[in-house]
Design a protein around this motif. Structure first.
Motif, PDB file in Angstrom:
ATOM      1  N   ALA A   1       0.863  -1.177   0.000  1.00  0.00           N
ATOM      2  CA  ALA A   1       0.000   0.000   0.000  1.00  0.00           C
ATOM      3  C   ALA A   1       0.900   1.227   0.000  1.00  0.00           C
ATOM      4  O   ALA A   1       1.277   1.734   1.049  1.00  0.00           O
ATOM      5  CB  ALA A   1      -0.912  -0.013   1.215  1.00  0.00           C
TER       6      ALA A   1
ATOM      7  N   ARG B   1       1.873   5.123  -0.757  1.00  0.00           N
ATOM      8  CA  ARG B   1       1.261   6.441  -0.858  1.00  0.00           C
ATOM      9  C   ARG B   1       2.060   7.248  -1.864  1.00  0.00           C
ATOM     10  O   ARG B   1       3.225   6.949  -2.118  1.00  0.00           O
ATOM     11  CB  ARG B   1       1.227   7.133   0.497  1.00  0.00           C
ATOM     12  CG  ARG B   1       2.594   7.409   1.085  1.00  0.00           C
ATOM     13  CD  ARG B   1       2.469   8.203   2.389  1.00  0.00           C
ATOM     14  NE  ARG B   1       3.730   8.300   3.071  1.00  0.00           N
ATOM     15  CZ  ARG B   1       4.698   9.151   2.763  1.00  0.00           C
ATOM     16  NH1 ARG B   1       4.541   9.992   1.771  1.00  0.00           N
ATOM     17  NH2 ARG B   1       5.822   9.176   3.434  1.00  0.00           N
TER      18      ARG B   1
ATOM     19  N   ASP C   1       4.514   9.799  -3.398  1.00  0.00           N
ATOM     20  CA  ASP C   1       5.722  10.423  -2.883  1.00  0.00           C
ATOM     21  C   ASP C   1       5.711  11.889  -3.297  1.00  0.00           C
ATOM     22  O   ASP C   1       5.977  12.232  -4.443  1.00  0.00           O
ATOM     23  CB  ASP C   1       6.952   9.714  -3.451  1.00  0.00           C
ATOM     24  CG  ASP C   1       8.232  10.159  -2.781  1.00  0.00           C
ATOM     25  OD1 ASP C   1       8.144  10.810  -1.726  1.00  0.00           O
ATOM     26  OD2 ASP C   1       9.310   9.856  -3.310  1.00  0.00           O
TER      27      ASP C   1
END
Length: 95
Positions: free
Chosen positions: A61, A63, A65
């Protein structure tokens, strides 16, 4: 599998535990019971079971950057018990 008191002492040493003689006897019996229970797993037929590293499927999972402003030295060190200019000061760990 038979566990002796020497093996319990070895495990206690690895865990940095000091055990009394009565505790060593107690844990010897408990460890034998645990290993006897785990030994029952050898009776299971696992021929058609694929090796797995997790019981459920997992995906990473990630996110996005993205660049964001940091909190700054003053705010990061606000609750530090000891600091030196813009660094955390910690006790030495290598002698």
């Amino acid at each position: 599998m038979s566990i002796n008191q020497h093996e319990i002492e070895h495990v206690a040493k690895l865990a940095r535990l000091t055990l009394r003689d009565d505790e060593k006897q107690l844990f010897t019996g408990q460890m034998e019971a645990i290993l006897a229970y785990v030994e029952t797993l050898n009776e299971l037929n696992t021929d058609d079971i694929a090796p797995t590293s997790h019981a459920v499927p997992m995906e990473n999972a990630f996110r996005p950057d993205c660049v964001a402003p940091s909190i700054g030295h003053d705010r990061a060190l606000a609750n530090a018990p000891d600091k030196n200019e813009t660094y955390f000061r910690v006790p030495p760990v290598i002698e």
